[in-house]
Design an enzyme around this catalytic site. Structure first.
Site, PDB file in Angstrom:
ATOM      1  N   GLY A   1       1.125  -0.963  -0.092  1.00 53.20           N
ATOM      2  CA  GLY A   1       0.178  -0.216   0.043  1.00 53.20           C
ATOM      3  C   GLY A   1       0.909   0.940   0.384  1.00 53.20           C
ATOM      4  O   GLY A   1       2.522   1.076  -0.747  1.00 53.20           O
ATOM      5  N   SER A   2       0.465   1.960   0.365  1.00 48.51           N
ATOM      6  CA  SER A   2       1.672   3.576   0.646  1.00 48.51           C
ATOM      7  C   SER A   2       2.288   3.530   0.785  1.00 48.51           C
ATOM      8  O   SER A   2       2.943   4.616   0.717  1.00 48.51           O
ATOM      9  CB  SER A   2      -0.233   4.638   1.523  1.00 48.51           C
ATOM     10  OG  SER A   2      -1.280   5.047   0.767  1.00 48.51           O
TER      11      SER A   2
END
Lengths: 578, 90
Positions: A298-299
């Site tokens: 993810g981020s």
């Protein structure tokens, strides 16, 4: 006799004996005698092995000289695994002749009941263990009873003082003190002692009276120093366990790296097991998830996209990217931001964790550039920490990327990593652009890394990561009073089967003090299910506690005055979707 | 000649006796060596056990529990920590 010969003489007159008969008989006898002499000379000088063995077996013995298995210690010498001699007591039930009162004494010495002892002795087998791996004192008490048919043997038992806290790294040994899991397995050569043997002369009573020769010198196992710091390991374990329980998560992992050398100072996993009592522990719990399981980051991957763009000169930290209206359509797919933002600078893309912003930046780059950045940061190759079964994760070749994949890759989907890999990749930002080797073994000071990005770029990204933790960022809860912190949250939907589910992996990776990074902490919570699931709410507080306590433990001087911290109020954080 | 032979005999007997005693000495010393080696092995064992005991007593879980429960200690909050800058100390 005389009668018989007289009779023979009478029957037939004595024949004329050949004159050579006497010499022949004499010669044959001489020959036989010579054979005997030759045989005895042969046995004495040439084929003397058998008889010498027979002779020496009457008085000489070859005895084993035991060798210790080496200890495993943490970086300051605290033991993590120690072998200590124990004895196992066994019996030939057929040979045991003892009065009931003697057996009662034996039962008392073995700390059991006479009934249980009798049951063991009468179960019909030829050989039975009465007690396994008991302390030497117990064995001495048993030996003092001088019972026939009861014997003991020397063994080593391995103890793990850190128990369940460090079990995933240290591993354990199986029968005969041979490593079966973790470091115990990979470092068997180094740790394992090689028992020696020597030849001695014994007297009638079996006591050794003389040393004849050393056949094989015993080789004690060597001590192994891990990079682990037991104090930090405890901190990491305690906080991870608390967080997993608080958020009713399925699993979790926490890694602390030395920001300058890449050494793994702590590595905790949940669920775990106790290596000192591991009967019927599920294999599931023995897995070192931080190294052998992958997840979509993810981020937490966004800083690498930005670094690639900065490095290639495509953007500058203050370049404005239009992220309105909060989504981006690429063919049949649409990328969303959790909260639509308008025009953002590159810095703000990280601070607010905008997917659209990161995707647009990634699409402005050639796919090979982005791939090179991720590959240089260690994704797609096993971190090579010295642990068995670590995985490489998945980073597909740039040629196969479709635009949508390149866009999702920018915010950490369509790529899989393990937690140690992710933590290690952040050494690029915590040092001046160098990727440091992550290792489980204690090193000796500064390590040369592999340059990945320019020092300027690393510094620029570090500044952005500080903004993400500050007010208006996604993770104010990651702040540590007294220290400047830089880090990035991640909240990824879990991929199951063919599509994404509503289960999440919440993560946070960061380092502190930002003015001169000392530690990198990476937290990953798998499937938090007690309501909150954003990385900024689930993983960031764990990061904050662990980082704060760890820096205090190591005596790192604060680099920010402690009165300027804005303690975040509940729900003030900007939320993000990936 | 006879006197020389007698002398040699005496020397021989002396040598034989000294061989016996030195052999006996060697055995005795060897037994002692064995005993000392067994003792050093025992100490090694004990050292390992004591190390184990020490690390059991010093387990962070136990230390923390004692600090929190028996000694009623707690980690000070950020507002109660005052940072003394390094320059002031020098």
């Amino acid at each position: 006799m005389t009668g018989l010969s007289a009779a023979l003489k009478r029957a037939a007159p004595a024949p004329d004996l050949p004159r050579f008969r006497a010499p022949v008989v004499f010669g044959v006898l001489l020959l036989l005698f010579a054979v005997l002499v030759a045989r005895s000379l042969y046995l004495q000088w040439i084929d003397n092995v058998f008889l010498q063995e027979q002779g020496s077996s009457r008085f000489s013995r070859e005895i084993d000289v035991p060798a210790h298995r080496g200890r495993i210690v943490d970086r300051s010498g605290e033991p993590l695994a120690i072998s200590t001699p124990v004895k196992s007591i066994w019996a030939f039930p057929g040979q045991v002749e003892a009065a009931p009162e003697k057996l009662a004494l034996l039962a008392r010495a073995l700390e059991t009941t006479p009934q249980a002892l009798a049951k063991k002795l009468n179960d019909g087998s030829d050989f039975v263990f009465l007690a396994k791996q008991v302390p030497p004192e117990v064995a001495e008490r048993v030996a003092a009873l001088k019972l026939k048919g009861i014997h003991d043997q020397n063994e080593y038992r391995r103890f793990y003082p850190a128990g369940e806290m460090a079990s995933h790294i240290v591993g354990f040994t199986g029968d005969r003190d041979v490593g079966q899991e973790g470091i115990e397995l990979t470092q068997q050569e180094w740790l394992g002692g090689k028992p020696g043997s020597r030849r001695v002369i014994i007297n009638r009573r079996g006591d050794v009276v003389e040393d004849v020769e050393s056949i094989r010198a015993p080789q004690a196992g060597r001590e192994l120093s891990l990079a682990i710091d037991a104090r930090l390991q405890y901190l990491a374990f305690r906080e991870l366990k608390a967080a997993v329980e608080l958020h009713k998560a399925k699993a979790g992992g926490l890694v602390i790296l030395d920001a300058q050398t890449g050494e793994i100072l702590a590595l905790a996993n949940w669920p775990t097991y106790n290596p000192n009592a591991r009967n019927r522990v599920a294999r599931e719990k023995m897995r070192n998830r931080a190294l052998t399981d992958v997840f979509e980051p993810g981020s937490t991957l966004k800083p690498f996209t930005i670094a690639a763009a900065l490095e290639s000169g495509a953007v500058r930290p203050d370049t404005v990217i239009q992220t309105a209206p909060g989504f981006l359509t690429l063919g049949p797919n649409t990328i969303h931001d959790a909260h639509p933002n308008g025009a953002l600078t590159v810095e703000q893309v990280i601070q607010k964790s905008s997917n659209v912003g990161a995707a647009k930046i990634a699409l402005s780059l050639p796919s090979a550039t982005l791939w090179q950045m991720l590959s240089d940061a260690g994704f797609g190759t096993a971190p090579n920490t010295g642990f068995p079964g670590e995985v490489a994760g998945r980073l597909r070749p740039a040629k196969t990327w479709k635009p949508i994949e390149q866009a999702t890759m920018a915010y950490g989907h369509g790529i899989s990593v393990n937690l140690v890999q992710l933590a290690r990749a952040y050494t690029v930002f915590s040092s001046d652009g160098e990727l440091k080797p992550a290792t489980l073994f204690k090193g000796s000071g500064a390590v040369a890394g592999r340059p990945v990005i320019k020092a300027d770029t690393a510094l620029a990204v570090r500044r952005m990561l500080e903004l993400a933790v500050g007010p208006g960022g996604t993770a104010p809860k990651a702040q540590v009073p007294g220290y400047r912190v830089a880090g990035k949250t991640g909240t990824a939907h879990k991929l199951e089967g063919r599509g994404y589910t509503n289960k999440y992996v919440s993560s946070f990776v960061g380092f502190a003090p930002a003015s001169g990074p000392r530690l990198i902490v990476a937290v990953m919570i798998d499937e938090p299910s007690a309501g909150a699931h954003y990385g900024g709410e689930v993983a960031a507080p764990v990061f904050s506690t662990v980082m704060g306590s760890a820096l205090r433990t190591l005596g790192t001087p604060p680099d920010a005055p402690s009165d300027n911290v804005i303690l975040p109020a509940e729900g003030s954080a900007v939320r993000e979707e990936t | 000649m006879v006197r020389l032979n007698l002398l040699l005999l005496a020397v021989l007997v002396l040598c034989a006796l000294s061989l016996v005693t030195s052999r006996h000495q060697a055995r005795k010393l060897f037994v002692e060596l064995e005993r000392e080696q067994a003792r050093s092995h025992g100490y090694e064992t004990e050292f390992g056990q004591l190390q184990l005991e020490q690390s059991t007593w010093a387990m962070p879980v136990r230390v923390e529990k004692i600090a929190r429960v028996e000694l009623k200690m707690q980690i000070p909050g950020p507002r109660r920590i005052e940072v003394v800058p390094g320059e002031v100390l020098r």
